[in-house]
Scaffold this motif. Structure first.
Motif, PDB file in Angstrom:
ATOM      1  N   THR A   1      52.901   8.786  20.366  1.00  0.00           N
ATOM      2  CA  THR A   1      53.892   7.775  20.058  1.00  0.00           C
ATOM      3  C   THR A   1      55.250   8.227  20.583  1.00  0.00           C
ATOM      4  OG1 THR A   1      54.825   6.389  18.288  1.00  0.00           O
ATOM      5  CG2 THR A   1      54.447   8.714  17.767  1.00  0.00           C
ATOM      6  N   VAL A   2      56.261   7.381  20.426  1.00  0.00           N
ATOM      7  CA  VAL A   2      57.603   7.733  20.903  1.00  0.00           C
ATOM      8  C   VAL A   2      58.209   8.804  20.001  1.00  0.00           C
ATOM      9  CG1 VAL A   2      57.988   5.524  22.021  1.00  0.00           C
ATOM     10  CG2 VAL A   2      58.618   5.799  19.617  1.00  0.00           C
ATOM     11  N   GLY A   3      59.373   9.317  20.377  1.00  0.00           N
ATOM     12  CA  GLY A   3      59.972  10.439  19.674  1.00  0.00           C
ATOM     13  C   GLY A   3      60.486  10.117  18.287  1.00  0.00           C
ATOM     14  N   ASN A   4      60.844  11.176  17.566  1.00  0.00           N
ATOM     15  CA  ASN A   4      61.313  10.997  16.183  1.00  0.00           C
ATOM     16  C   ASN A   4      62.618  10.220  16.112  1.00  0.00           C
ATOM     17  OD1 ASN A   4      62.382  13.396  17.435  1.00  0.00           O
ATOM     18  ND2 ASN A   4      63.180  14.041  15.464  1.00  0.00           N
ATOM     19  N   ASP A   5      63.499  10.354  17.094  1.00  0.00           N
ATOM     20  CA  ASP A   5      64.748   9.600  17.069  1.00  0.00           C
ATOM     21  C   ASP A   5      64.549   8.135  17.455  1.00  0.00           C
ATOM     22  OD1 ASP A   5      66.485  11.619  16.193  1.00  0.00           O
ATOM     23  OD2 ASP A   5      66.677  12.447  18.205  1.00  0.00           O
ATOM     24  N   GLU A   6      63.355   7.806  17.894  1.00  0.00           N
ATOM     25  CA  GLU A   6      62.995   6.411  18.175  1.00  0.00           C
ATOM     26  C   GLU A   6      62.032   5.871  17.121  1.00  0.00           C
ATOM     27  OE1 GLU A   6      62.430   5.977  22.765  1.00  0.00           O
ATOM     28  OE2 GLU A   6      61.958   8.055  22.239  1.00  0.00           O
ATOM     29  N   ASP A   7      61.944   6.565  15.980  1.00  0.00           N
ATOM     30  CA  ASP A   7      61.093   6.135  14.862  1.00  0.00           C
ATOM     31  C   ASP A   7      59.628   6.009  15.284  1.00  0.00           C
ATOM     32  OD1 ASP A   7      63.455   6.027  13.460  1.00  0.00           O
ATOM     33  OD2 ASP A   7      63.671   3.862  13.594  1.00  0.00           O
ATOM     34  N   GLY A   8      59.130   7.078  15.907  1.00  0.00           N
ATOM     35  CA  GLY A   8      57.767   7.046  16.419  1.00  0.00           C
ATOM     36  C   GLY A   8      56.704   6.823  15.367  1.00  0.00           C
ATOM     37  N   VAL A   9      56.885   7.376  14.172  1.00  0.00           N
ATOM     38  CA  VAL A   9      55.904   7.173  13.096  1.00  0.00           C
ATOM     39  C   VAL A   9      55.837   5.698  12.733  1.00  0.00           C
ATOM     40  CG1 VAL A   9      55.366   7.644  10.675  1.00  0.00           C
ATOM     41  CG2 VAL A   9      56.110   9.510  12.181  1.00  0.00           C
ATOM     42  N   ALA A  10      56.998   5.082  12.500  1.00  0.00           N
ATOM     43  CA  ALA A  10      57.044   3.667  12.136  1.00  0.00           C
ATOM     44  C   ALA A  10      56.490   2.788  13.258  1.00  0.00           C
ATOM     45  CB  ALA A  10      58.470   3.260  11.794  1.00  0.00           C
ATOM     46  N   ALA A  11      56.819   3.133  14.494  1.00  0.00           N
ATOM     47  CA  ALA A  11      56.356   2.335  15.631  1.00  0.00           C
ATOM     48  C   ALA A  11      54.838   2.326  15.719  1.00  0.00           C
ATOM     49  CB  ALA A  11      56.960   2.869  16.929  1.00  0.00           C
TER      50      ALA A  11
ATOM     51  N   ASP B   1      56.948   1.843   3.034  1.00  0.00           N
ATOM     52  CA  ASP B   1      56.874   1.044   1.800  1.00  0.00           C
ATOM     53  C   ASP B   1      55.862  -0.090   1.952  1.00  0.00           C
ATOM     54  OD1 ASP B   1      58.700   2.605   0.470  1.00  0.00           O
ATOM     55  OD2 ASP B   1      60.400   1.248   0.781  1.00  0.00           O
ATOM     56  N   ARG B   2      55.802  -0.673   3.140  1.00  0.00           N
ATOM     57  CA  ARG B   2      54.839  -1.761   3.378  1.00  0.00           C
ATOM     58  C   ARG B   2      53.407  -1.272   3.208  1.00  0.00           C
ATOM     59  NH1 ARG B   2      51.851  -3.976   7.537  1.00  0.00           N
ATOM     60  NH2 ARG B   2      52.464  -2.399   9.064  1.00  0.00           N
ATOM     61  N   TRP B   3      53.108  -0.111   3.766  1.00  0.00           N
ATOM     62  CA  TRP B   3      51.762   0.439   3.640  1.00  0.00           C
ATOM     63  C   TRP B   3      51.466   0.856   2.206  1.00  0.00           C
ATOM     64  CZ3 TRP B   3      47.887   0.527   7.191  1.00  0.00           C
ATOM     65  CH2 TRP B   3      48.223   0.158   8.493  1.00  0.00           C
ATOM     66  N   ARG B   4      52.444   1.474   1.549  1.00  0.00           N
ATOM     67  CA  ARG B   4      52.220   1.909   0.172  1.00  0.00           C
ATOM     68  C   ARG B   4      52.009   0.706  -0.746  1.00  0.00           C
ATOM     69  NH1 ARG B   4      56.236   6.860  -1.225  1.00  0.00           N
ATOM     70  NH2 ARG B   4      57.883   5.373  -0.671  1.00  0.00           N
ATOM     71  N   ALA B   5      52.676  -0.411  -0.472  1.00  0.00           N
ATOM     72  CA  ALA B   5      52.492  -1.620  -1.261  1.00  0.00           C
ATOM     73  C   ALA B   5      51.076  -2.172  -1.113  1.00  0.00           C
ATOM     74  CB  ALA B   5      53.509  -2.684  -0.843  1.00  0.00           C
ATOM     75  N   GLU B   6      50.434  -1.835   0.011  1.00  0.00           N
ATOM     76  CA  GLU B   6      49.051  -2.253   0.238  1.00  0.00           C
ATOM     77  C   GLU B   6      48.044  -1.224  -0.269  1.00  0.00           C
ATOM     78  OE1 GLU B   6      48.530  -3.265   4.330  1.00  0.00           O
ATOM     79  OE2 GLU B   6      50.144  -4.751   4.339  1.00  0.00           O
ATOM     80  N   GLY B   7      48.552  -0.206  -0.979  1.00  0.00           N
ATOM     81  CA  GLY B   7      47.666   0.772  -1.596  1.00  0.00           C
ATOM     82  C   GLY B   7      47.294   1.952  -0.724  1.00  0.00           C
ATOM     83  N   VAL B   8      48.021   2.151   0.398  1.00  0.00           N
ATOM     84  CA  VAL B   8      47.747   3.281   1.287  1.00  0.00           C
ATOM     85  C   VAL B   8      48.727   4.402   0.961  1.00  0.00           C
ATOM     86  CG1 VAL B   8      47.618   4.077   3.674  1.00  0.00           C
ATOM     87  CG2 VAL B   8      46.931   1.729   3.097  1.00  0.00           C
ATOM     88  N   PRO B   9      48.255   5.528   0.418  1.00  0.00           N
ATOM     89  CA  PRO B   9      49.176   6.612   0.063  1.00  0.00           C
ATOM     90  C   PRO B   9      49.764   7.292   1.289  1.00  0.00           C
ATOM     91  CG  PRO B   9      46.904   7.283  -0.297  1.00  0.00           C
ATOM     92  CD  PRO B   9      46.868   5.833   0.062  1.00  0.00           C
ATOM     93  N   PHE B  10      50.985   7.796   1.114  1.00  0.00           N
ATOM     94  CA  PHE B  10      51.672   8.533   2.168  1.00  0.00           C
ATOM     95  C   PHE B  10      51.866   9.964   1.718  1.00  0.00           C
ATOM     96  CE2 PHE B  10      55.728  10.081   4.002  1.00  0.00           C
ATOM     97  CZ  PHE B  10      55.315  10.143   5.322  1.00  0.00           C
ATOM     98  N   VAL B  11      51.513  10.912   2.591  1.00  0.00           N
ATOM     99  CA  VAL B  11      51.564  12.334   2.277  1.00  0.00           C
ATOM    100  C   VAL B  11      52.455  13.041   3.293  1.00  0.00           C
ATOM    101  CG1 VAL B  11      50.204  14.441   1.987  1.00  0.00           C
ATOM    102  CG2 VAL B  11      49.214  12.230   1.375  1.00  0.00           C
TER     103      VAL B  11
END
Length: 267
Positions: free
Chosen positions: A252-262, A33-43
């Motif tokens: 990045t770290v694993g999916n259960d460690e929120d690697g995308v967000a990290a 949401d933070r990135w999308r609020a800055e105008g960066v689309p998420f796919v």
């Protein structure tokens, strides 16, 4: 690239964005949401069909999903298919006939997006007793264009089976896989997650140099190579398949460690 920032974020779902319990964490939603609020689309870029996207839509609300490994573009807000690149019936019939000849105990299913058909012996792992899923003959399944053909074997080594499929199919279609089972995913020639993400990026006026893509399995390789070769970032999860790790720019770290967000937070 310490000051690099993406203009488009793309992510695989299973094993990447989603935790093992099929959820998207609050921390990941907040970061997106933070990135999308800055105008960066998420796919979203997934092997999943459109009919499997309802749950994630309730979390993300809107955006574009690249489904069926690039064959279908889905507008999440109205849940409408906006573009398709299907396998045509003549190709489906030729490919299934050749595969059945080379490995007679190969069983097939066909993904149409909103509908799924499978041979009687083909046992769906998830689509059981749900609307849109039905048993059909191979002749019936291959009579209409399909987003994806699935080929499964009950006892072969998964890598050996996929190699066999690739050898038989040749350039008649694109073969990939994202499962630990002997399951090959077959799309129209040239159709990959890279082509799907590329179509969305074009709509936003973004090139690969401004894209970050996250993934964990071989069906993400084409997207990783497209981004990497174009100067963007291809981020593998820590547990990713070795073939994907080999073409990643970052881990990045694993999916259960929120690697995308990290990783996004580190930017």
């Amino acid at each position: 690239m310490s000051d690099w920032r993406p203009r488009l974020i793309a992510s695989d779902m299973d094993g990447t964005l989603l935790r093992s319990d099929d959820s998207v964490s609050d921390a990941t939603v907040a970061e997106l949401d933070r990135w999308r609020a800055e105008g960066v689309p998420f796919v979203l870029a997934t092997g999943r069909p459109p009919r499997w996207m309802h749950n994630v839509r309730t979390v993300l609300g809107n955006g574009t999903a690249v489904c069926c490994n690039g064959a279908v573009l889905l507008d999440l807000e109205p849940m409408e298919i906006i573009d398709e690149a299907p396998l045509e019936p003549d190709a489906l019939q030729a490919i299934t006939a050749a595969l059945r000849e080379h490995q007679p105990t190969t069983w097939f299913a066909v993904e149409y997006g909103w509908q799924f058909r499978h041979e009687p012996v083909y046992r769906p792992r998830w689509d059981v007793n749900v609307p849109g899923v039905a048993v059909a003959t191979l002749e019936e399944m291959t009579a209409a264009p399909a987003a994806k053909l699935l080929a499964r074997h009950g006892s072969m080594d998964p890598d050996a089976f996929v190699e066999l499929i690739e050898a038989v199919v040749g350039d008649r279609a694109t073969v990939t896989h994202s499962s630990t089972d002997a399951l090959a995913e077959i799309s129209a020639p040239g159709v990959t997650k890279a082509t799907g993400i590329g179509r969305v990026a074009d709509l936003h006026g973004v090139g690969p140099e401004d894209v970050v893509v996250f993934g964990d399995m071989p069906n993400d390789i084409a997207a990783f190579e497209w981004v990497r070769d174009g100067g963007g970032r291809a981020v593998a999860m820590a547990h990713a398949h070795p073939d994907l790790l080999a073409v990643a720019t970052d881990v990045t770290v694993g999916n259960d460690e929120d690697g995308v967000a990290a990783f996004l937070a580190s930017l």
